[in-house]
Write a protein that holds these residues in place. Structure first.
Motif, mmCIF file in Angstrom:
data_model
loop_
_atom_site.group_PDB
_atom_site.id
_atom_site.type_symbol
_atom_site.label_atom_id
_atom_site.label_comp_id
_atom_site.label_asym_id
_atom_site.label_seq_id
_atom_site.Cartn_x
_atom_site.Cartn_y
_atom_site.Cartn_z
ATOM 1 N N LEU A 1 0.899 -1.132 -0.027
ATOM 2 C CA LEU A 1 0.085 -0.075 0.175
ATOM 3 C C LEU A 1 1.011 1.290 -0.032
ATOM 4 O O LEU A 1 1.942 1.165 0.777
ATOM 5 C CB LEU A 1 -0.894 0.040 1.245
ATOM 6 C CG LEU A 1 -2.132 -0.638 1.148
ATOM 7 C CD1 LEU A 1 -2.954 -0.540 2.482
ATOM 8 C CD2 LEU A 1 -2.956 -0.526 0.013
ATOM 9 N N ARG A 2 0.472 2.200 -0.917
ATOM 10 C CA ARG A 2 1.073 3.692 -0.734
ATOM 11 C C ARG A 2 0.793 4.335 0.572
ATOM 12 O O ARG A 2 -0.149 3.887 1.184
ATOM 13 C CB ARG A 2 0.418 4.405 -1.874
ATOM 14 C CG ARG A 2 1.077 4.085 -3.121
ATOM 15 C CD ARG A 2 0.446 5.041 -4.049
ATOM 16 N NE ARG A 2 0.844 4.507 -5.593
ATOM 17 C CZ ARG A 2 2.067 4.746 -6.335
ATOM 18 N NH1 ARG A 2 2.785 5.455 -5.645
ATOM 19 N NH2 ARG A 2 2.190 4.216 -7.400
ATOM 20 N N ARG B 1 -0.266 7.312 1.488
ATOM 21 C CA ARG B 1 -1.637 7.772 1.753
ATOM 22 C C ARG B 1 -2.694 6.786 2.053
ATOM 23 O O ARG B 1 -3.448 6.857 2.629
ATOM 24 C CB ARG B 1 -1.780 8.778 0.653
ATOM 25 C CG ARG B 1 -3.198 9.388 0.817
ATOM 26 C CD ARG B 1 -3.340 10.106 -0.568
ATOM 27 N NE ARG B 1 -4.624 11.012 -0.461
ATOM 28 C CZ ARG B 1 -4.499 12.372 -0.418
ATOM 29 N NH1 ARG B 1 -3.614 13.286 0.150
ATOM 30 N NH2 ARG B 1 -5.967 12.897 -0.255
ATOM 31 N N ASP B 2 -2.592 5.805 1.350
ATOM 32 C CA ASP B 2 -3.756 4.560 1.514
ATOM 33 C C ASP B 2 -3.774 4.040 2.686
ATOM 34 O O ASP B 2 -4.573 3.765 3.239
ATOM 35 C CB ASP B 2 -3.738 3.714 0.418
ATOM 36 C CG ASP B 2 -3.958 4.471 -1.109
ATOM 37 O OD1 ASP B 2 -4.688 5.395 -1.218
ATOM 38 O OD2 ASP B 2 -3.308 3.842 -2.289
ATOM 39 N N ASP C 1 -5.121 6.182 5.317
ATOM 40 C CA ASP C 1 -6.459 6.302 5.307
ATOM 41 C C ASP C 1 -7.148 4.979 6.026
ATOM 42 O O ASP C 1 -8.080 5.153 6.780
ATOM 43 C CB ASP C 1 -7.154 6.458 3.914
ATOM 44 C CG ASP C 1 -6.743 7.906 3.451
ATOM 45 O OD1 ASP C 1 -6.382 8.680 4.080
ATOM 46 O OD2 ASP C 1 -6.828 8.016 2.258
ATOM 47 N N LYS C 2 -6.338 3.918 5.649
ATOM 48 C CA LYS C 2 -6.842 2.585 6.067
ATOM 49 C C LYS C 2 -6.704 2.625 7.576
ATOM 50 O O LYS C 2 -7.685 2.087 8.416
ATOM 51 C CB LYS C 2 -6.194 1.526 5.456
ATOM 52 C CG LYS C 2 -6.454 0.045 6.066
ATOM 53 C CD LYS C 2 -5.752 -1.122 5.394
ATOM 54 C CE LYS C 2 -6.231 -2.310 6.031
ATOM 55 N NZ LYS C 2 -5.180 -3.444 5.408
ATOM 56 N N GLU D 1 -1.366 10.832 6.771
ATOM 57 C CA GLU D 1 -0.086 10.566 6.118
ATOM 58 C C GLU D 1 1.198 10.990 6.945
ATOM 59 O O GLU D 1 2.238 10.201 6.950
ATOM 60 C CB GLU D 1 0.044 10.919 4.750
ATOM 61 C CG GLU D 1 1.105 10.455 3.807
ATOM 62 C CD GLU D 1 1.365 10.591 2.322
ATOM 63 O OE1 GLU D 1 2.311 10.383 1.770
ATOM 64 O OE2 GLU D 1 0.197 11.326 2.014
#
Length: 355
Positions: A26-27, A29-30, A33-34, A39
């Motif tokens: 996962l990046r 940022r993703d 969010d998760k 970030e």
């Protein structure tokens, strides 16, 4: 209004680091969010491991960047990412707005939003990816600078050493993210808006005009009407990009957030759609656009002393500006006839969408 207390991360640094190991694909940022964090808080948890807190002062950072040589400049908002390859030179400092002006890297930066920064050295399967990452008060990325093959590693080490912050803690408190300003218009002043709009001699006068009339950009577009502003179908963004590519014309693409606007000036050569993403994949310019986030698109004409400046501008469902595209200005004109023909040919939005 009372000032809200900063928000501490919902997870401890150890919990964040463990989650990183469980989600290597996962990046940042993703993953943030998760996990329900920002970030910046995710990166801060890596301080002392593969991240170093550094000064977020533009006047500390930017005079040191030319020595890195060729790098990649990245700016994003929730729906669009722009990446340009070049060298950071010609930095111009300002109290309220600063700039980098080169043929390859063209930035407008707003220092009040540059709040925290990190030097990151992330190990991947093949290499170590080094970057400088700057975040705003809410912990959202403002701007990132990535080293490339051939960048000066010795100078990188000097920058990290000289910009190292006294605070090297792994936790970061952030402020609540400010909501996007909803479209704001004053129909009673529509005639005044149109009359003053027609008198403009420079595109920068537009924001002063809307502020004076207590409107914002999208609100003004909604009530101005043609020929000043015409709502077009969101799917026409792809049509526009394809026409720019096929005709080989040069455009200016603006992508930004509250703290930084990055600009591409030149052609678009390679387009590739992947799921909801429309991508420009050129050697020194990449763009990654979430087409499914586009709720409104407007074709806009603003008069200048050098001819009309014509743009295509996309907004998300909350009214946030995703990107703007103009015909690339020359030394003598703000209008490219070929670009104007492309914009004129874009399909207007259906009446039900306009209402």
């Amino acid at each position: 209004m009372t000032e809200q207390a900063p928000l501490a991360p919902a997870l401890s640094p150890l919990e964040i680091l463990a989650a990183r190991q469980d989600n290597l694909s996962l990046r940042d940022r993703d993953l943030a969010d998760k996990l329900g964090i920002t970030e910046a808080q995710l990166v801060a948890a890596h301080v002392g491991i593969d991240a170093t807190r550094i000064s977020a002062d533009l006047d500390d950072i930017f005079p040191r960047l030319p020595g890195l040589g060729n790098v990649m400049a990245l700016t994003r908002n929730r729906s669009c990412v722009i990446e340009k390859v070049g060298q950071y030179e010609n930095y111009r400092s300002g109290q309220h707005a600063s700039m980098v002006l080169t043929a390859d890297i063209d930035l407008r930066m707003f220092p009040s939003h540059w709040v925290s920064a990190f030097a990151v050295e992330r190990t991947t399967d093949r290499t170590i990816r080094r970057s400088l990452q700057i975040f705003d008060a809410a912990g959202d990325a403002v701007h990132k600078i990535f080293l490339r093959d051939g960048s000066d590693l010795s100078h990188w080490n000097t920058i990290v050493r000289e910009l190292r912050h006294e605070d090297q803690s792994q936790t970061l408190q952030v402020s609540r993210r400010k909501p996007v300003e909803a479209p704001k218009a004053n129909p009673d002043k529509a005639d005044v808006l149109r009359a003053e709009w027609a008198k403009m001699t420079d595109t920068h006068q537009f924001m002063r005009l809307t502020s004076k009339l207590k409107m914002n950009r999208l609100g003004a577009y909604r009530i101005a009407g043609e020929p000043l502003a015409r709502r077009i179908e969101p799917t026409e963004v792809d049509t526009m990009l394809e026409a720019v590519r096929d005709q080989g014309i040069e455009v200016m693409v603006f992508v930004g957030n509250q703290g930084c606007i990055e600009i591409h000036g030149g052609p678009i050569e390679t387009l590739k759609s992947m799921g909801p993403w429309q991508n420009v994949l050129d050697p020194h310019f990449n763009l990654h656009l979430r087409s499914d986030h586009i709720a409104e698109v407007w074709a806009v004409a603003k008069p200048t002393q050098r001819g009309p400046a014509v743009s295509v501008e996309a907004f998300d469902a909350e009214g946030g500006l995703i990107f703007q595209v103009f015909g690339r200005r020359s030394d003598t004109a703000d209008h490219r006839p070929a670009w104007g023909k492309i914009v004129d040919g874009l399909q207007s939005a259906k009446q039900s969408e306009v209402a």
